[in-house]
Design an enzyme around this catalytic site. Structure first.
Site, PDB file in Angstrom:
ATOM      1  N   ASP A 119       0.862  -1.181   0.000  1.00  0.00           N
ATOM      2  CA  ASP A 119       0.000   0.000   0.000  1.00  0.00           C
ATOM      3  C   ASP A 119       0.896   1.227   0.000  1.00  0.00           C
ATOM      4  O   ASP A 119       1.998   1.202   0.557  1.00  0.00           O
ATOM      5  CB  ASP A 119      -0.901   0.024   1.239  1.00  0.00           C
ATOM      6  CG  ASP A 119      -2.002  -1.018   1.199  1.00  0.00           C
ATOM      7  OD1 ASP A 119      -2.489  -1.320   0.093  1.00  0.00           O
ATOM      8  OD2 ASP A 119      -2.383  -1.517   2.271  1.00  0.00           O
ATOM      9  N   ASP A 137      -6.953  -1.404  -4.715  1.00  0.00           N
ATOM     10  CA  ASP A 137      -8.028  -1.035  -3.788  1.00  0.00           C
ATOM     11  C   ASP A 137      -8.918   0.045  -4.405  1.00  0.00           C
ATOM     12  O   ASP A 137     -10.146  -0.001  -4.285  1.00  0.00           O
ATOM     13  CB  ASP A 137      -7.459  -0.512  -2.464  1.00  0.00           C
ATOM     14  CG  ASP A 137      -6.608  -1.530  -1.727  1.00  0.00           C
ATOM     15  OD1 ASP A 137      -6.841  -2.743  -1.887  1.00  0.00           O
ATOM     16  OD2 ASP A 137      -5.700  -1.099  -0.988  1.00  0.00           O
TER      17      ASP A 137
END
Length: 162
Positions: A119, A137
């Protein structure tokens, strides 16, 4: 090739390439937890690793890797089955499902390869941070939002026709 399959192929490929390329770039150029402010006080590129799901859900669960891989594979199968049932005129639904599918594949690649997900998109306001996320995402969230809009639009169209 049917129009929706063309859409699926293009959207999935483009989204997946962007997701994987950005993760590779972050992994190769930043140290873990290194942060580069892009818009101070609002957005940074911050290299994180997430062993869990959204918001690090189940990150301490012993069998999280096989669990998340299995859940992702089931979700991908459900998306593929749903996609095959689309009519040719359901293009927004095709784009939506393609984005959700590509996001699932992007994070699955990380889980299989690394045991966790990279991330790096860090959105915050002053000291209040949203959990870091990635392109996969984002694709999933945009896909779900577009799918909801498509369902509302279809429902309105059907009630208008009746």
């Amino acid at each position: 090739m049917k129009p929706n399959y063309r859409i699926f192929s293009i959207v999935t490929a483009v989204s997946l390439v962007i997701d994987q390329a950005t993760k590779i770039l972050v992994d190769r150029t930043l140290e873990l937890y290194q942060s580069i402010p892009v818009v101070p006080g609002l957005f940074s590129i911050t290299y994180m690793r997430n062993k869990g799901a959204a918001f690090s859900f189940l990150s301490n669960f012993d069998y999280r890797r096989p669990f998340f891989i299995a859940v992702t594979l089931v979700a991908m199968a459900a998306i593929a089955i749903t996609f095959r049932k689309l009519r040719d005129d359901q293009r927004l639904a095709a784009v939506s499902l393609s984005l959700i599918f590509s996001g699932a594949v992007g994070n699955l690649i990380d889980r299989v390869r690394l045991g966790e997900v990279i991330d790096f998109l860090d959105v915050y306001w002053k000291t209040h941070h949203w959990p870091a996320f990635n392109v996969a995402d984002s694709a999933i969230c945009v896909g779900v939002a577009l799918l909801a809009l498509d369902m509302i639009r279809d429902e309105r169209r059907q009630s208008k026709d009746n």
